[in-house]
Design a protein around this motif. Structure first.
Motif, PDB file in Angstrom:
ATOM      1  N   MET A 112       0.829  -1.193   0.000  1.00 53.52           N
ATOM      2  CA  MET A 112       0.000   0.000   0.000  1.00 53.52           C
ATOM      3  C   MET A 112       0.879   1.265   0.000  1.00 53.52           C
ATOM      4  N   LYS A 113       0.405   2.315  -0.683  1.00 49.70           N
ATOM      5  CA  LYS A 113       1.153   3.584  -0.694  1.00 49.70           C
ATOM      6  C   LYS A 113       0.446   4.580   0.239  1.00 49.70           C
ATOM      7  N   VAL A 114       1.211   5.104   1.201  1.00 53.14           N
ATOM      8  CA  VAL A 114       0.647   6.076   2.145  1.00 53.14           C
ATOM      9  C   VAL A 114       1.358   7.407   1.912  1.00 53.14           C
ATOM     10  N   SER A 167       5.454   5.810  10.942  1.00 52.85           N
ATOM     11  CA  SER A 167       6.478   4.827  11.337  1.00 52.85           C
ATOM     12  C   SER A 167       5.877   3.427  11.389  1.00 52.85           C
ATOM     13  N   ILE A 168       4.628   3.339  11.838  1.00 53.58           N
ATOM     14  CA  ILE A 168       3.967   2.027  11.897  1.00 53.58           C
ATOM     15  C   ILE A 168       3.747   1.489  10.478  1.00 53.58           C
ATOM     16  N   GLY A 211       5.808  -2.499   6.353  1.00 56.87           N
ATOM     17  CA  GLY A 211       6.254  -2.802   4.991  1.00 56.87           C
ATOM     18  C   GLY A 211       5.558  -2.004   3.896  1.00 56.87           C
ATOM     19  N   HIS A 212       4.806  -0.977   4.282  1.00 63.10           N
ATOM     20  CA  HIS A 212       4.139  -0.160   3.276  1.00 63.10           C
ATOM     21  C   HIS A 212       5.088   0.924   2.759  1.00 63.10           C
ATOM     22  N   GLU A 213       4.744   1.475   1.593  1.00 61.29           N
ATOM     23  CA  GLU A 213       5.559   2.557   1.027  1.00 61.29           C
ATOM     24  C   GLU A 213       5.056   3.882   1.581  1.00 61.29           C
ATOM     25  N   VAL A 214       5.971   4.661   2.163  1.00 61.80           N
ATOM     26  CA  VAL A 214       5.583   5.954   2.736  1.00 61.80           C
ATOM     27  C   VAL A 214       6.147   7.079   1.860  1.00 61.80           C
ATOM     28  N   GLU A 236      14.323  11.025   7.515  1.00 59.95           N
ATOM     29  CA  GLU A 236      15.208  10.059   6.846  1.00 59.95           C
ATOM     30  C   GLU A 236      14.811   8.596   7.056  1.00 59.95           C
ATOM     31  N   LYS A 237      14.159   8.292   8.175  1.00 54.22           N
ATOM     32  CA  LYS A 237      13.757   6.884   8.400  1.00 54.22           C
ATOM     33  C   LYS A 237      12.479   6.518   7.647  1.00 54.22           C
ATOM     34  N   LEU A 238      11.792   7.537   7.095  1.00 55.72           N
ATOM     35  CA  LEU A 238      10.498   7.264   6.452  1.00 55.72           C
ATOM     36  C   LEU A 238      10.535   7.410   4.938  1.00 55.72           C
ATOM     37  N   SER A 239      11.013   8.553   4.468  1.00 50.85           N
ATOM     38  CA  SER A 239      11.012   8.795   3.016  1.00 50.85           C
ATOM     39  C   SER A 239      11.765  10.091   2.712  1.00 50.85           C
ATOM     40  N   LEU A 240      12.143  10.239   1.446  1.00 51.98           N
ATOM     41  CA  LEU A 240      12.756  11.493   1.014  1.00 51.98           C
ATOM     42  C   LEU A 240      11.615  12.438   0.644  1.00 51.98           C
TER      43      LEU A 240
END
Ligand code: ZN
Length: 229
Positions: free
Chosen positions: A1-3, A22-23, A28-31, A63-67
């Motif tokens: 899933m894309k969030v 973060s959850i 395993g979802h795309e953030v 940085e831990k989630l997405s650019l």
């Protein structure tokens, strides 16, 4: 899933939405993250120099989630031009997420309100939108609470990356809000929860299927119950 999380200013995603994102990431979802304005008015220095510094702070905060994707719309004037709506829509459609998380239209800041209304206006009929808590929870009725206790430390670290914003005050703020929201669910002291609201509209009447598990149900006045009351 894309969030997709969309914040008005460079530190909003960390302050209001970091735990839930973060959850999703852990599951395993795309953030994806979009920052709408350049934040050029929020600090002791202003203008392009501040905007550059704040962009770097956001890159390291997230940085831990997405650019993050920066739309660089003018801070304090979001939604004043029709073009802003077009830019926001195009960027959302490029990602085509399964869920959008953004500000509530009741929030305190004009840019937060505008972003919320624009997002709802352009895509709410084909992408469900979850609205994050308002500053200090004012005029906000949550319909979904999520336990972010395990992500408290990384959220704090992320908020503290925003050095131009004197960030300790925002750590104090989110700790207050997130512990109050946890206590509303009778979670024990030391727990943190982010609160969100979802407004049903066709065809999105119930989106629990795509949300992480809510807070555990805790009865009160029960012996040996590990809760707030
Ligand atoms: Zn903001």
């Amino acid at each position: 899933m894309k969030v997709l999380a969309i914040g008005a200013h460079p530190d909003d995603i960390e302050i209001f939405m970091y735990g839930l994102l973060s959850i999703y990431k852990k599951e395993g979802h795309e953030v994806f993250t979009i920052i709408a304005t350049d934040g050029a008015k929020g600090g002791a220095i202003t203008g392009k120099k501040l905007a550059r510094e704040r962009a770097n702070e956001a890159i390291s905060g997230l940085e831990k989630l997405s650019l993050p994707i920066f739309l660089n719309l003018p801070d304090g004037e979001l939604g004043d031009e029709l073009e802003h709506k077009k830019i926001i829509k195009e960027n959302i459609l490029k990602i085509m997420p399964d869920l959008i998380i953004t500000h509530s239209e009741n929030d305190y800041h004009a840019d937060h309100k505008s972003l919320s209304l624009i997002t709802k206006g352009v895509v709410s009929h084909y992408i469900p939108i979850l609205y994050c808590d308002t500053l200090m929870g004012i005029n906000f009725n949550p319909t979904y609470y999520v336990d972010i206790t395990n992500y408290h430390d990384s959220k704090k670290e992320a908020v503290l990356k925003h050095k131009t914003q004197k960030p300790q005050r925002f750590v104090d703020l989110f700790e207050l809000m997130n512990s109050y929201r946890a206590a509303q669910c009778n979670a024990p002291k030391g727990s943190y929860s982010e609160a969100y609201s979802f407004i049903p509209s066709f065809p999105f009447l119930d989106i629990r299927e795509i949300l992480p598990a809510p807070l555990k149900l805790r009865l009160f006045h029960i012996e040996n119950q590990h809760g707030f009351l």
